[in-house]
Design an enzyme around this catalytic site. Structure first.
Site, mmCIF file in Angstrom:
data_model
loop_
_atom_site.group_PDB
_atom_site.id
_atom_site.type_symbol
_atom_site.label_atom_id
_atom_site.label_comp_id
_atom_site.label_asym_id
_atom_site.label_seq_id
_atom_site.Cartn_x
_atom_site.Cartn_y
_atom_site.Cartn_z
ATOM 1 C CE1 TYR A 129 39.036 31.895 38.303
ATOM 2 C CE2 TYR A 129 36.860 31.772 37.305
ATOM 3 C CZ TYR A 129 37.798 32.461 38.038
ATOM 4 O OH TYR A 129 37.513 33.708 38.505
ATOM 5 C CD GLU B 106 39.023 33.810 41.431
ATOM 6 O OE1 GLU B 106 38.795 34.794 40.708
ATOM 7 O OE2 GLU B 106 40.090 33.646 42.039
#
Ligand code: GDP
Ligand code: MN
Length: 378
Positions: free
Chosen positions: A101, A185
């Site tokens: 991530y 993101e």
């Protein structure tokens, strides 16, 4: 505004971040054809502006073009957290070795940007963040300095990510700053079994204050929270805001409208919405405004509070009369006209003598009447 995954993917590619080959389609047949071009075996991914598509069944592997068509048929039209799936992305599948991530977000409280990164990316990142916060690195970015090679290496190391991720971190920072984003993101950023680093999913939130230079993205067609009446009003060039109460409010000029909200609240009722018809409002604008306000079912009474300046009160009164021709008035309308040509405006409304329209000469008096009517009194 949030971008769709496929738009975020395009941005990443523009800035040199590797992404799988993909196409966006809106029909099963087109999904099949795309799968043929992409090599047969594909991932079919719902394009909706919300996360958790995987868990909702909106991301599926298809073994061949025929399966891609079937899968697309299942996913198209699906409802994912209130978002209707209108298009799917057909992407080349990759063999994942590890899911990471990485992202940047504006930290308003700290007045800076934050890099967030974890070696445990994928569909359970929220759980990881909640149960083991130490597995998620948070590093402050000095916006003037940006993400230098040293900073990128620092982020990667803090999150125990492979050093090969560092160039992606730098490119992603470029996406954030050059594209006026508030958030970028990538989840998952993956390392494939053959050692490549690929962005497999993307979320980008653009800063709406920079909308004037984001024309490439067009209108936001997938915002379930968008208020249809606000959109209708904006299309007519009106400034309309939906609120929670029962008194519809129309005024001219932001200052007068704001104080009208306060006075109505002071009378015990709550504004249902407000509409600023502006300083130079015409009869047409008044008619449009009334139409918008009356189409809000929460409205129990309407308070039109106008101080005639550039807009003379007789023009406003004409607008109200004109609106009464086109809208079937079912709710009481309380009008207070003052200022330029007030007497003439009041006379126009008196002549029209609509049973549901009443006039008061003071703002306080009219606010009280509109509030009483909204709360069921007489
Ligand atoms: P999200 O659930 O909305 O975040 O959608 P994602 O695009 O992140 O997909 C969810 C999960 O599907 C990812 O975490 C991956 O594990 C998996 N996935 C997505 N694309 C691929 C792919 O090309 N190959 C494989 N093996 N898995 C994929
Ligand atoms: Mn994801």
């Amino acid at each position: 505004m949030d971008l769709y995954e496929h738009q975020a993917r395009q941005l990443f590619a523009d800035y040199g971040i590797a992404v799988p080959d993909a196409e966006v389609v809106d029909r099963p047949r087109a999904a099949e054809e795309a799968a043929v071009r992409l090599g047969g075996r594909v991932v079919v991914k719902a394009q909706v502006k919300t996360g958790g598509r995987g868990k909702a069944g909106g991301v599926k592997l298809a073994a061949d073009p025929a399966a891609a068509a079937l899968t697309a048929r299942q996913i198209l039209g699906m409802d994912i957290k209130g978002h209707r799936v209108r298009t799917v992305m057909i992407a080349q599948p990759v063999d994942i070795e590890a899911e990471f991530y990485v992202g940047y977000v504006l930290d308003r409280a700290a007045g800076t940007f934050l890099a967030i990164a974890s070696a445990e990316g994928g569909m359970d990142i929220e759980e990881v963040a909640a149960t083991r916060p130490e597995a998620v690195a948070r590093i402050t970015i000095d916006p003037a300095e940006g993400v230098t090679p040293a900073k990128a290496a620092e982020i990667a190391e803090a999150a125990s990510l492979p050093a090969a991720v560092a160039p992606v971190l730098q490119s992603l920072w470029q996406v954030l700053t050059q594209e006026d984003a508030l958030l970028v993101e990538v989840n998952p950023l993956v390392r494939t079994t053959d050692g490549r680093i690929l962005a497999l999913d993307g979320k980008v939130t653009l800063d709406d204050n920079a909308r004037f230079r984001q024309s490439r993205w067009g209108a936001d067609t997938d915002d379930p929270h968008a208020e249809p009446l606000e959109a209708a009003a904006a299309a007519k060039g009106l400034n309309y805001v939906k609120l929670d109460g029962e008194v519809g409010i129309i005024g001219n000029g932001a200052g007068l409208v704001m104080s009208t909200l306060d006075v109505v609240a002071g009378c015990g009722a709550r504004p249902a919405n407000f509409l600023d018809i502006g300083g130079g409002a015409s009869a047409r604008v008044m008619a449009d405004g009334l139409t918008v306000i009356l189409s809000d079912p929460a409205v129990k009474s309407v308070f039109v509070n106008v101080f005639g300046g550039i807009t003379a009160c007789d023009a406003v009164a004409d607008g109200i009369v004109q609106a009464l021709e086109t809208v079937h008035l079912t709710k009481p309308l309380v009008v207070r006209l003052d200022g330029n040509n007030a007497a003439r405006g009041r006379a126009i409304l008196d002549d029209r003598a609509h049973p549901l329209v009443q006039q008061l000469t003071t703002m306080d008096g009219a606010a009280h009447r509109a509030s009483q009517l909204a709360l069921g009194g007489h």
